[in-house]
Design a protein around this motif. Structure first.
Motif, mmCIF file in Angstrom:
data_model
loop_
_atom_site.group_PDB
_atom_site.id
_atom_site.type_symbol
_atom_site.label_atom_id
_atom_site.label_comp_id
_atom_site.label_asym_id
_atom_site.label_seq_id
_atom_site.Cartn_x
_atom_site.Cartn_y
_atom_site.Cartn_z
ATOM 1 N N ALA A 17 1.847 6.790 -6.788
ATOM 2 C CA ALA A 17 0.644 7.515 -7.207
ATOM 3 C C ALA A 17 0.752 9.018 -6.941
ATOM 4 N N GLU A 18 1.616 9.410 -6.026
ATOM 5 C CA GLU A 18 1.790 10.832 -5.727
ATOM 6 C C GLU A 18 2.513 11.583 -6.846
ATOM 7 N N ILE A 19 3.143 10.854 -7.767
ATOM 8 C CA ILE A 19 3.827 11.511 -8.896
ATOM 9 C C ILE A 19 2.778 11.849 -9.952
ATOM 10 N N TYR A 20 2.439 13.122 -10.055
ATOM 11 C CA TYR A 20 1.432 13.554 -11.041
ATOM 12 C C TYR A 20 2.178 14.080 -12.261
ATOM 13 N N ASP A 21 2.133 13.302 -13.339
ATOM 14 C CA ASP A 21 2.869 13.630 -14.559
ATOM 15 C C ASP A 21 1.886 13.634 -15.722
ATOM 16 N N LEU A 22 1.189 14.761 -15.912
ATOM 17 C CA LEU A 22 0.053 14.849 -16.832
ATOM 18 C C LEU A 22 0.421 14.494 -18.271
ATOM 19 N N VAL A 23 1.523 15.040 -18.787
ATOM 20 C CA VAL A 23 1.857 14.833 -20.203
ATOM 21 C C VAL A 23 3.054 13.903 -20.395
ATOM 22 N N GLY A 24 3.464 13.225 -19.339
ATOM 23 C CA GLY A 24 4.498 12.207 -19.481
ATOM 24 C C GLY A 24 5.889 12.769 -19.672
ATOM 25 N N LYS A 25 6.375 13.489 -18.674
ATOM 26 C CA LYS A 25 7.742 14.016 -18.731
ATOM 27 C C LYS A 25 8.772 12.961 -18.293
ATOM 28 N N ILE A 26 8.360 12.043 -17.405
ATOM 29 C CA ILE A 26 9.348 11.096 -16.857
ATOM 30 C C ILE A 26 8.888 9.629 -16.899
ATOM 31 N N PRO A 27 8.203 9.172 -17.946
ATOM 32 C CA PRO A 27 7.792 7.759 -17.991
ATOM 33 C C PRO A 27 8.934 6.755 -17.888
ATOM 34 N N PRO A 28 10.165 7.045 -18.379
ATOM 35 C CA PRO A 28 11.218 6.048 -18.184
ATOM 36 C C PRO A 28 11.456 5.715 -16.712
ATOM 37 N N LEU A 29 11.201 6.683 -15.830
ATOM 38 C CA LEU A 29 11.379 6.442 -14.395
ATOM 39 C C LEU A 29 10.143 5.791 -13.791
ATOM 40 N N THR A 30 8.972 6.355 -14.091
ATOM 41 C CA THR A 30 7.734 5.827 -13.494
ATOM 42 C C THR A 30 7.385 4.451 -14.059
ATOM 43 N N ALA A 31 7.752 4.193 -15.312
ATOM 44 C CA ALA A 31 7.465 2.883 -15.908
ATOM 45 C C ALA A 31 8.194 1.775 -15.163
ATOM 46 N N MET A 32 9.426 2.068 -14.755
ATOM 47 C CA MET A 32 10.193 1.085 -13.990
ATOM 48 C C MET A 32 9.492 0.775 -12.665
ATOM 49 N N MET A 33 8.935 1.824 -12.047
ATOM 50 C CA MET A 33 8.218 1.636 -10.781
ATOM 51 C C MET A 33 6.936 0.829 -11.005
ATOM 52 N N LYS A 34 6.263 1.067 -12.144
ATOM 53 C CA LYS A 34 5.062 0.292 -12.477
ATOM 54 C C LYS A 34 5.395 -1.200 -12.542
ATOM 55 N N CYS A 35 6.519 -1.527 -13.194
ATOM 56 C CA CYS A 35 6.922 -2.938 -13.317
ATOM 57 C C CYS A 35 7.177 -3.559 -11.948
ATOM 58 N N ASP A 36 7.813 -2.789 -11.064
ATOM 59 C CA ASP A 36 8.095 -3.315 -9.725
ATOM 60 C C ASP A 36 6.827 -3.429 -8.883
ATOM 61 N N LEU A 37 5.856 -2.543 -9.107
ATOM 62 C CA LEU A 37 4.556 -2.678 -8.433
ATOM 63 C C LEU A 37 3.844 -3.937 -8.925
ATOM 64 N N HIS A 38 3.953 -4.175 -10.229
ATOM 65 C CA HIS A 38 3.325 -5.372 -10.791
ATOM 66 C C HIS A 38 3.946 -6.633 -10.203
ATOM 67 N N ARG B 53 0.829 -1.200 0.000
ATOM 68 C CA ARG B 53 0.000 0.000 0.000
ATOM 69 C C ARG B 53 0.872 1.263 0.000
ATOM 70 N N LEU B 54 1.916 1.267 0.832
ATOM 71 C CA LEU B 54 2.799 2.429 0.927
ATOM 72 C C LEU B 54 3.562 2.648 -0.382
ATOM 73 N N CYS B 55 3.992 1.554 -1.008
ATOM 74 C CA CYS B 55 4.711 1.671 -2.283
ATOM 75 C C CYS B 55 3.808 2.248 -3.369
ATOM 76 N N VAL B 56 2.579 1.739 -3.438
ATOM 77 C CA VAL B 56 1.624 2.233 -4.440
ATOM 78 C C VAL B 56 1.315 3.714 -4.200
ATOM 79 N N SER B 57 1.120 4.095 -2.939
ATOM 80 C CA SER B 57 0.745 5.480 -2.628
ATOM 81 C C SER B 57 1.853 6.454 -3.024
ATOM 82 N N LYS B 58 3.124 6.063 -2.831
ATOM 83 C CA LYS B 58 4.236 6.961 -3.189
ATOM 84 C C LYS B 58 4.342 7.139 -4.703
#
Length: 361
Positions: free
Chosen positions: A223-244, A216-221
């Motif tokens: 989710a706090e990254i609000y990136d409307l037009v995708g400035k940093i997907p290379p970073l957030t995508a890696m986190m998505k994979c680790d959440l998965h 829950r804590l990992c997901v919440s952190k």
């Protein structure tokens, strides 16, 4: 009420005619010079017709004395929490602009297309034109009784009344530094405390990662990254994979993550904090562009785990070389057990949809 119904039970929300924030924001980045403003107390400016006053009656007793008979009062304007208020307020704003369409066609177009709720993000090719449009927008909306908090222009410092630090203002969830015309993701301080009345408690231990680090804590952190037009997907995508990965291990929300993965998430939390302070150009148009006609380069690629799409805006410069800047990007996890050909089709579809959003914007 005596019937057992609340006001929201008997009201319809209405059709959602709101502009899409991502499209408004993308369009905002394609102007050479821009403005931002918002309507002050937009809901409270729109008055109800008299026959509807009865729906917004309330009882009032100053000191909450049970022995005193309360006064009956009426709210004559739109109020927050009523599900039809949003559409009514936006309709009122657009009708106000429509009444001045023949006199101020460009300002009317901006109010119709470049307003999201009470925020207006728009621009033009020159600073002089932007200043003129700001005056026209103010004239039009004042005719409907609407008041603007003030304008912020690219290349100028924000008004003190609009900025907390006299340097930046919040635009669509991002920090905008108008004098330098730069954008920054609004990354908050690392804080694992629980919210109390909508705010997280501040303590000396707020930067400390809990020993019992849960999914829950990992997901919440993340989710706090609000990136409307995708400035940093290379970073957030890696986190998505680790959440998965946490999901595939069948961890429940409040289960502690394995000790072998703790260093991975500590690294992610450190990276999230390092993102703060990184600034991006607001305008994708270079100052020495030969033409303001935009060419886009749409790219997409996938692995077995992730699909990514990135759209770049390209302009030819006076030197003969091209400027190419990221304008919008997205990433999506690949569904499990999908064959490689279907993965490629999945990514091609994501790329096509992402490119269409940019073209429509």
């Amino acid at each position: 009420t005596g019937s057992g119904y609340s006001l929201n039970d008997i009201l319809v929300k209405g059709r959602n005619n709101m502009n899409k924030l991502v499209e408004v924001f993308i369009r905002w980045t394609t102007h050479v010079a821009v403005l931002h403003t918002d309507v002050q107390k937009m809901y409270n400016t729109v008055k109800l017709q008299e026959e509807d006053w009865c729906l917004q009656r309330y009882l009032w007793e100053e000191n909450l004395e049970p022995s005193k008979f309360p006064q009956e009062k009426i709210i004559k304007t739109l109020i927050y929490g009523i599900k039809s208020s949003g559409n009514q307020a936006e309709y009122a704003l657009r009708q106000t602009a429509l009444a001045s369409k023949s006199e101020y066609p460009e300002a009317n177009r901006i109010i119709q297309k470049d307003v999201y709720v009470d925020d207006c993000l728009s621009g033009a090719n020159t600073k002089e034109k932007v200043t003129q449009l700001a005056d026209e927008i103010q004239i039009i909306l004042s005719r409907g009784g609407f008041t603007l908090k003030g304008f912020t222009f690219s290349g100028q410092s924000p008004l003190e009344s609009l900025s907390g630090d006299n340097k930046s203002i919040n635009v669509a969830g991002m920090n905008w530094y108008p004098e330098d015309d730069k954008l920054e993701l609004d990354i908050t301080e690392l804080n694992f405390n629980k919210k109390h009345r909508g705010k997280k408690l501040q303590s000396l231990e707020r930067n400390t990662i809990p020993k019992n680090l849960t999914r829950r804590l990992c997901v919440s952190k993340v989710a706090e990254i609000y990136d409307l037009v995708g400035k940093i997907p290379p970073l957030t995508a890696m986190m998505k994979c680790d959440l998965h990965d946490l999901v595939s291990r069948k961890l429940d929300w409040d289960d502690k993550i394995p000790d072998s993965l703790r260093h991975v998430w500590e690294s992610h939390f450190e990276m999230i904090q390092n993102i703060k302070g990184i600034k991006f150009n607001r305008a994708v148009v270079p100052e020495d562009a030969i033409s303001l006609d935009i060419n886009t380069i749409d790219t997409g690629d996938a692995s077995h785990h992730l699909a990514c799409a990135a759209i770049y805006a390209r302009f030819k410069r006076k030197s003969g070389i091209y400027s190419c800047q990221l304008i919008f990007s997205r990433s999506k996890l690949i569904p499990q057990d999908m064959s490689q050909p279907r993965v490629e089709l999945f990514t091609a579809t994501l790329n096509a949809h992402t490119g269409e959003i940019v073209k429509r914007s």
